[in-house]
Write a protein that holds these residues in place. Structure first.
Motif, PDB file in Angstrom:
ATOM      1  N   ARG A   1      10.862 -14.332 -28.259  1.00  0.00           N
ATOM      2  CA  ARG A   1      10.295 -14.106 -29.583  1.00  0.00           C
ATOM      3  C   ARG A   1      10.703 -15.276 -30.481  1.00  0.00           C
ATOM      4  O   ARG A   1      11.885 -15.472 -30.739  1.00  0.00           O
ATOM      5  CB  ARG A   1      10.803 -12.798 -30.171  1.00  0.00           C
ATOM      6  N   PRO A   2       9.741 -16.026 -30.991  1.00  0.00           N
ATOM      7  CA  PRO A   2      10.062 -17.174 -31.840  1.00  0.00           C
ATOM      8  C   PRO A   2      10.524 -16.733 -33.232  1.00  0.00           C
ATOM      9  O   PRO A   2      10.225 -15.629 -33.682  1.00  0.00           O
ATOM     10  CB  PRO A   2       8.739 -17.943 -31.921  1.00  0.00           C
ATOM     11  N   LEU A   3      11.226 -17.620 -33.920  1.00  0.00           N
ATOM     12  CA  LEU A   3      11.686 -17.357 -35.283  1.00  0.00           C
ATOM     13  C   LEU A   3      10.511 -17.013 -36.193  1.00  0.00           C
ATOM     14  O   LEU A   3      10.614 -16.138 -37.053  1.00  0.00           O
ATOM     15  CB  LEU A   3      12.455 -18.571 -35.824  1.00  0.00           C
ATOM     16  N   ALA A   4       9.378 -17.670 -36.001  1.00  0.00           N
ATOM     17  CA  ALA A   4       8.203 -17.414 -36.839  1.00  0.00           C
ATOM     18  C   ALA A   4       7.765 -15.950 -36.752  1.00  0.00           C
ATOM     19  O   ALA A   4       7.235 -15.391 -37.719  1.00  0.00           O
ATOM     20  CB  ALA A   4       7.055 -18.335 -36.436  1.00  0.00           C
ATOM     21  N   GLU A   5       7.981 -15.299 -35.615  1.00  0.00           N
ATOM     22  CA  GLU A   5       7.617 -13.887 -35.474  1.00  0.00           C
ATOM     23  C   GLU A   5       8.510 -13.015 -36.355  1.00  0.00           C
ATOM     24  O   GLU A   5       8.038 -12.072 -36.992  1.00  0.00           O
ATOM     25  CB  GLU A   5       7.717 -13.455 -34.013  1.00  0.00           C
ATOM     26  N   ALA A   6       9.787 -13.332 -36.410  1.00  0.00           N
ATOM     27  CA  ALA A   6      10.705 -12.595 -37.279  1.00  0.00           C
ATOM     28  C   ALA A   6      10.346 -12.817 -38.746  1.00  0.00           C
ATOM     29  O   ALA A   6      10.359 -11.882 -39.558  1.00  0.00           O
ATOM     30  CB  ALA A   6      12.147 -13.014 -37.018  1.00  0.00           C
ATOM     31  N   GLU A   7      10.006 -14.043 -39.092  1.00  0.00           N
ATOM     32  CA  GLU A   7       9.613 -14.354 -40.473  1.00  0.00           C
ATOM     33  C   GLU A   7       8.343 -13.609 -40.856  1.00  0.00           C
ATOM     34  O   GLU A   7       8.236 -13.065 -41.964  1.00  0.00           O
ATOM     35  CB  GLU A   7       9.436 -15.860 -40.632  1.00  0.00           C
ATOM     36  N   SER A   8       7.390 -13.545 -39.942  1.00  0.00           N
ATOM     37  CA  SER A   8       6.136 -12.830 -40.188  1.00  0.00           C
ATOM     38  C   SER A   8       6.393 -11.329 -40.335  1.00  0.00           C
ATOM     39  O   SER A   8       5.819 -10.665 -41.210  1.00  0.00           O
ATOM     40  CB  SER A   8       5.165 -13.098 -39.039  1.00  0.00           C
ATOM     41  N   TYR A   9       7.247 -10.794 -39.492  1.00  0.00           N
ATOM     42  CA  TYR A   9       7.616  -9.374 -39.552  1.00  0.00           C
ATOM     43  C   TYR A   9       8.167  -9.043 -40.939  1.00  0.00           C
ATOM     44  O   TYR A   9       7.763  -8.059 -41.570  1.00  0.00           O
ATOM     45  CB  TYR A   9       8.631  -9.066 -38.450  1.00  0.00           C
ATOM     46  N   ILE A  10       9.060  -9.872 -41.436  1.00  0.00           N
ATOM     47  CA  ILE A  10       9.657  -9.634 -42.750  1.00  0.00           C
ATOM     48  C   ILE A  10       8.599  -9.747 -43.844  1.00  0.00           C
ATOM     49  O   ILE A  10       8.552  -8.928 -44.769  1.00  0.00           O
ATOM     50  CB  ILE A  10      10.824 -10.610 -42.999  1.00  0.00           C
ATOM     51  N   PHE A  11       7.738 -10.748 -43.751  1.00  0.00           N
ATOM     52  CA  PHE A  11       6.684 -10.935 -44.749  1.00  0.00           C
ATOM     53  C   PHE A  11       5.843  -9.671 -44.875  1.00  0.00           C
ATOM     54  O   PHE A  11       5.589  -9.182 -45.975  1.00  0.00           O
ATOM     55  CB  PHE A  11       5.805 -12.136 -44.378  1.00  0.00           C
ATOM     56  N   PHE A  12       5.400  -9.123 -43.755  1.00  0.00           N
ATOM     57  CA  PHE A  12       4.562  -7.932 -43.795  1.00  0.00           C
ATOM     58  C   PHE A  12       5.363  -6.688 -44.189  1.00  0.00           C
ATOM     59  O   PHE A  12       4.845  -5.815 -44.888  1.00  0.00           O
ATOM     60  CB  PHE A  12       3.826  -7.728 -42.470  1.00  0.00           C
ATOM     61  N   ALA A  13       6.628  -6.614 -43.779  1.00  0.00           N
ATOM     62  CA  ALA A  13       7.465  -5.465 -44.137  1.00  0.00           C
ATOM     63  C   ALA A  13       7.722  -5.407 -45.645  1.00  0.00           C
ATOM     64  O   ALA A  13       7.905  -4.331 -46.207  1.00  0.00           O
ATOM     65  CB  ALA A  13       8.786  -5.519 -43.383  1.00  0.00           C
ATOM     66  N   ARG A  14       7.727  -6.567 -46.280  1.00  0.00           N
ATOM     67  CA  ARG A  14       7.984  -6.629 -47.719  1.00  0.00           C
ATOM     68  C   ARG A  14       6.738  -6.321 -48.551  1.00  0.00           C
ATOM     69  O   ARG A  14       6.826  -6.119 -49.754  1.00  0.00           O
ATOM     70  CB  ARG A  14       8.536  -8.004 -48.091  1.00  0.00           C
ATOM     71  N   GLY A  15       5.580  -6.273 -47.922  1.00  0.00           N
ATOM     72  CA  GLY A  15       4.340  -5.976 -48.631  1.00  0.00           C
ATOM     73  C   GLY A  15       4.214  -4.490 -48.926  1.00  0.00           C
ATOM     74  O   GLY A  15       4.990  -3.658 -48.452  1.00  0.00           O
ATOM     75  N   LYS A  16       3.234  -4.153 -49.708  1.00  0.00           N
ATOM     76  CA  LYS A  16       2.961  -2.745 -50.033  1.00  0.00           C
ATOM     77  C   LYS A  16       2.250  -2.103 -48.847  1.00  0.00           C
ATOM     78  O   LYS A  16       1.217  -2.565 -48.407  1.00  0.00           O
ATOM     79  CB  LYS A  16       2.074  -2.637 -51.270  1.00  0.00           C
ATOM     80  N   SER A  17       2.832  -1.061 -48.322  1.00  0.00           N
ATOM     81  CA  SER A  17       2.238  -0.372 -47.181  1.00  0.00           C
ATOM     82  C   SER A  17       2.107   1.107 -47.501  1.00  0.00           C
ATOM     83  O   SER A  17       3.009   1.708 -48.074  1.00  0.00           O
ATOM     84  CB  SER A  17       3.103  -0.553 -45.932  1.00  0.00           C
ATOM     85  N   THR A  18       1.003   1.673 -47.109  1.00  0.00           N
ATOM     86  CA  THR A  18       0.819   3.119 -47.251  1.00  0.00           C
ATOM     87  C   THR A  18       1.048   3.820 -45.918  1.00  0.00           C
ATOM     88  O   THR A  18       0.971   5.041 -45.844  1.00  0.00           O
ATOM     89  CB  THR A  18      -0.602   3.433 -47.754  1.00  0.00           C
ATOM     90  N   THR A  19       1.332   3.051 -44.865  1.00  0.00           N
ATOM     91  CA  THR A  19       1.463   3.644 -43.531  1.00  0.00           C
ATOM     92  C   THR A  19       2.899   3.784 -43.059  1.00  0.00           C
ATOM     93  O   THR A  19       3.142   4.408 -42.028  1.00  0.00           O
ATOM     94  CB  THR A  19       0.686   2.820 -42.488  1.00  0.00           C
ATOM     95  N   GLY A  20       3.867   3.221 -43.776  1.00  0.00           N
ATOM     96  CA  GLY A  20       5.245   3.339 -43.337  1.00  0.00           C
ATOM     97  C   GLY A  20       6.154   2.390 -44.078  1.00  0.00           C
ATOM     98  O   GLY A  20       5.795   1.813 -45.098  1.00  0.00           O
ATOM     99  N   ARG A  21       7.339   2.214 -43.502  1.00  0.00           N
ATOM    100  CA  ARG A  21       8.352   1.379 -44.148  1.00  0.00           C
ATOM    101  C   ARG A  21       9.278   0.804 -43.092  1.00  0.00           C
ATOM    102  O   ARG A  21       9.617   1.464 -42.122  1.00  0.00           O
ATOM    103  CB  ARG A  21       9.146   2.268 -45.115  1.00  0.00           C
ATOM    104  N   ASP A  22       9.686  -0.450 -43.281  1.00  0.00           N
ATOM    105  CA  ASP A  22      10.671  -1.113 -42.420  1.00  0.00           C
ATOM    106  C   ASP A  22      11.848  -1.494 -43.307  1.00  0.00           C
ATOM    107  O   ASP A  22      11.661  -2.165 -44.326  1.00  0.00           O
ATOM    108  CB  ASP A  22      10.086  -2.393 -41.812  1.00  0.00           C
ATOM    109  N   LEU A  23      13.042  -1.067 -42.925  1.00  0.00           N
ATOM    110  CA  LEU A  23      14.240  -1.342 -43.716  1.00  0.00           C
ATOM    111  C   LEU A  23      15.311  -2.011 -42.864  1.00  0.00           C
ATOM    112  O   LEU A  23      15.355  -1.834 -41.641  1.00  0.00           O
ATOM    113  CB  LEU A  23      14.809  -0.043 -44.292  1.00  0.00           C
ATOM    114  N   ALA A  24      16.188  -2.751 -43.536  1.00  0.00           N
ATOM    115  CA  ALA A  24      17.338  -3.351 -42.868  1.00  0.00           C
ATOM    116  C   ALA A  24      18.463  -2.326 -42.813  1.00  0.00           C
ATOM    117  O   ALA A  24      18.695  -1.589 -43.773  1.00  0.00           O
ATOM    118  CB  ALA A  24      17.804  -4.589 -43.635  1.00  0.00           C
TER     119      ALA A  24
END
Length: 160
Positions: free
Chosen positions: A46-69
């Motif tokens: 898994r490249p670093l860019a995948e982790a960065e993308s994951y965080i970018f989308f997790a920080r957005g407004k979602s009505t389907t769920g939530r990702d937390l640290a």
């Protein structure tokens, strides 16, 4: 000052939003074979860019769920996620979590799940929480049992 979603009584485990600074830790932990074995996608680079993308989308407004640290004693330790069900699963949420190998055996995942449950039941009005766990991942099975979950069945040949 950091805003926390929930904090354990002893202040050791905290749930907070994912931050760009978490990307290198997520990347390193995702690429630990022992951690990756618990992912549905299995072990893969898994490249670093995948982790960065994951965080970018997790920080957005979602009505389907939530990702937390999951934070343990001030250090990023893993993630806790939920996805709201829809249709026949309306009013339910699927939980998932993972913790970096250096943090195994400290009760972090159990505490994180316990911190999320009141929010999901009381504020989001969920009537059912569930999780899918590989049957050979005994530590994850214990997390759920410790949090009051009951095994409902086994999906045969679900992951091939």
């Amino acid at each position: 000052m950091e805003r926390y979603f929930a904090i354990s009584e002893d202040q050791q485990v905290k749930l907070r939003g994912l931050q760009p600074r978490d990307a290198t830790r997520i990347h390193r932990m995702w690429n630990e074979e022992a951690v990756a074995l618990s992912f549905r996608e299995g072990v893969r680079a898994r490249p670093l860019a995948e982790a960065e993308s994951y965080i970018f989308f997790a920080r957005g407004k979602s009505t389907t769920g939530r990702d937390l640290a999951l934070e343990y004693r001030g250090e990023f330790a893993g993630c806790l996620t939920w996805q709201y069900g829809s249709g026949v699963r309306d009013g339910s949420a699927e939980l998932s979590y993972w913790v970096g190998r250096d943090f195994w055996g400290k009760g972090i995942a159990s505490t994180g799940v316990m911190l999320a449950m009141p929010f999901l039941y009381e504020q989001k009005k969920m009537h059912r929480l569930y999780a899918e766990v590989a049957s050979d991942n005994l530590a994850s099975c214990r997390v759920l049992e410790h949090c009051g979950f009951r095994k409902e069945g086994t999906q045969r040949e679900a992951l091939i």
